[in-house]
Motif scaffolding. Structure first.
Motif, short mmCIF file in Angstrom:
data_model
loop_
_atom_site.label_atom_id
_atom_site.label_comp_id
_atom_site.label_asym_id
_atom_site.label_seq_id
_atom_site.Cartn_x
_atom_site.Cartn_y
_atom_site.Cartn_z
N GLU A 1 -13.56 5.24 6.70
CA GLU A 1 -15.09 4.48 6.12
C GLU A 1 -15.22 3.38 5.45
OE1 GLU A 1 -18.96 6.57 3.95
OE2 GLU A 1 -17.36 7.86 4.73
N GLN A 2 -15.82 2.26 5.88
CA GLN A 2 -16.19 0.90 5.21
C GLN A 2 -17.22 1.51 4.23
OE1 GLN A 2 -14.59 -1.87 5.83
NE2 GLN A 2 -12.89 -0.48 6.85
N LYS A 3 -16.79 0.84 3.08
CA LYS A 3 -18.08 0.76 1.90
C LYS A 3 -19.13 -0.38 2.49
CE LYS A 3 -15.55 4.04 -0.73
NZ LYS A 3 -15.15 4.00 -2.44
N ASN A 4 -18.59 -1.40 1.99
CA ASN A 4 -18.61 -2.69 3.23
C ASN A 4 -18.47 -3.14 4.78
OD1 ASN A 4 -16.09 -4.45 2.96
ND2 ASN A 4 -17.43 -4.15 0.61
N ASN A 5 -18.66 -4.47 4.36
CA ASN A 5 -18.21 -4.99 6.17
C ASN A 5 -17.29 -6.62 6.08
OD1 ASN A 5 -19.88 -3.13 7.82
ND2 ASN A 5 -21.95 -4.73 7.36
N LEU A 6 -16.68 -5.64 5.26
CA LEU A 6 -15.36 -6.30 4.04
C LEU A 6 -14.34 -6.35 4.26
CD1 LEU A 6 -14.11 -9.97 4.00
CD2 LEU A 6 -15.41 -10.27 1.95
N SER A 7 -13.06 -6.60 4.68
CA SER A 7 -11.71 -6.07 4.14
C SER A 7 -10.67 -6.82 4.48
CB SER A 7 -11.87 -4.86 5.08
OG SER A 7 -10.46 -4.05 4.60
N THR A 8 -9.90 -6.27 3.77
CA THR A 8 -8.51 -7.37 3.92
C THR A 8 -7.40 -6.30 5.10
OG1 THR A 8 -8.77 -8.06 1.61
CG2 THR A 8 -6.62 -8.50 2.62
N PHE A 9 -6.87 -7.41 6.02
CA PHE A 9 -6.35 -7.07 7.28
C PHE A 9 -5.02 -8.23 6.35
CE2 PHE A 9 -3.96 -7.75 10.53
CZ PHE A 9 -4.47 -6.42 11.39
N LEU A 10 -4.06 -7.29 6.75
CA LEU A 10 -2.57 -7.67 6.04
C LEU A 10 -1.41 -7.31 7.30
CD1 LEU A 10 -2.31 -6.39 2.05
CD2 LEU A 10 -2.88 -8.74 3.23
N THR A 11 -0.85 -8.43 7.90
CA THR A 11 -0.36 -7.80 8.62
C THR A 11 1.44 -8.43 8.38
OG1 THR A 11 -1.29 -8.93 10.66
CG2 THR A 11 0.82 -9.10 11.15
N PHE A 12 2.34 -6.94 8.09
CA PHE A 12 3.81 -7.11 8.06
C PHE A 12 4.95 -7.16 9.52
CE2 PHE A 12 1.51 -5.55 4.61
CZ PHE A 12 1.69 -5.67 3.30
N LYS A 13 6.36 -7.41 8.30
CA LYS A 13 7.47 -8.26 9.16
C LYS A 13 7.89 -6.46 9.41
CE LYS A 13 7.93 -12.67 7.76
NZ LYS A 13 9.00 -13.38 7.07
N GLY A 14 7.49 -5.43 9.47
CA GLY A 14 7.65 -3.98 9.92
C GLY A 14 7.96 -3.00 8.70
N ASN A 15 7.60 -3.63 7.64
CA ASN A 15 7.40 -3.01 5.88
C ASN A 15 6.17 -2.70 5.48
OD1 ASN A 15 6.62 -5.25 5.43
ND2 ASN A 15 8.58 -5.63 3.94
N ALA A 16 5.21 -2.60 6.82
CA ALA A 16 3.69 -2.39 6.34
C ALA A 16 3.70 -1.06 5.57
CB ALA A 16 2.88 -2.82 7.35
N GLU A 17 4.21 0.18 6.04
CA GLU A 17 4.22 1.11 5.68
C GLU A 17 4.90 2.01 4.57
OE1 GLU A 17 4.92 5.94 6.27
OE2 GLU A 17 5.92 4.81 7.55
N GLU A 18 5.68 1.18 4.24
CA GLU A 18 6.22 1.14 2.62
C GLU A 18 5.79 -0.15 1.84
OE1 GLU A 18 10.75 -0.95 0.43
OE2 GLU A 18 10.47 -0.84 2.93
N ALA A 19 5.48 -0.48 2.21
CA ALA A 19 4.00 -1.74 1.75
C ALA A 19 3.15 -0.88 0.68
CB ALA A 19 3.78 -2.87 1.32
N MET A 20 2.24 -0.32 1.81
CA MET A 20 1.12 0.39 1.64
C MET A 20 1.01 1.16 0.40
SD MET A 20 -1.47 1.99 4.34
CE MET A 20 -0.23 3.22 5.14
N ASN A 21 2.21 2.00 0.76
CA ASN A 21 2.59 2.93 -0.31
C ASN A 21 3.50 2.65 -1.41
OD1 ASN A 21 2.47 5.55 1.57
ND2 ASN A 21 4.75 5.28 2.50
N PHE A 22 3.47 1.47 -1.68
CA PHE A 22 3.81 1.18 -2.71
C PHE A 22 2.58 0.63 -3.46
CE2 PHE A 22 5.25 -2.79 -5.52
CZ PHE A 22 5.66 -2.49 -6.78
N TYR A 23 1.50 -0.05 -2.67
CA TYR A 23 0.49 -0.77 -3.58
C TYR A 23 -0.51 0.23 -4.44
CZ TYR A 23 1.50 -4.95 -1.13
OH TYR A 23 2.73 -6.08 -0.89
N VAL A 24 -0.25 1.53 -3.59
CA VAL A 24 -1.32 2.45 -3.67
C VAL A 24 -0.41 3.07 -4.49
CG1 VAL A 24 -1.65 4.82 -3.17
CG2 VAL A 24 -2.37 3.29 -1.15
#
Length: 135
Positions: A3-26
């Protein structure tokens, strides 16, 4: 989809490790970050099987979306775009600095830049650049 709180979001494109990065950041922001969704490429879809088609999460109320790019088009992040984090206190600054600089590289700091008590500029292990500020 989150659910978007506003109409602006950051979109990040990874080289195959997006899930690992997302879990790390959280994991870096207890009680201030959460994962909203994770969808992986399936057989027949145009993308790397089992990798992230889209994942959504938030940090301190800011929404981010990640995906894994097809291996033939590997993207690179640039320090020209960074995530700026205003730290709650010195302990959070020090913890984030330690975690983000581990396996990453420190571009600046930590140091005082008046009127701010501590600032740092770090490129993490995934190639994403962060600016940390404790005022």
């Amino acid at each position: 989809m989150m659910e978007q709180k506003n109409n602006l979001s950051t979109f990040l494109t990874f080289k195959g490790n997006a899930e690992e990065a997302m879990n790390f950041y959280v994991s870096l922001f207890p009680n201030e970050a959460k994962i909203h969704s994770l969808v992986k490429f399936e057989e027949g879809q145009n993308g790397p099987l089992g990798k992230v088609l889209n994942g959504t999460f938030e940090i301190k109320g800011h929404s981010l979306m990640v995906m894994d790019m097809d291996p033939q088009y590997p993207p690179d992040f640039s320090w020209a775009m960074s995530l700026l984090i205003l730290c709650n206190d010195e302990a959070q600054f020090d913890s984030l600095f330690s975690s983000l600089s581990n396996k990453g590289s420190v571009m600046m700091g930590p140091e005082a830049v008046p009127p701010m008590r501590k600032v740092a500029w770090i490129t993490d292990q995934f190639g994403l650049t962060w600016q940390l500020v404790w005022s």
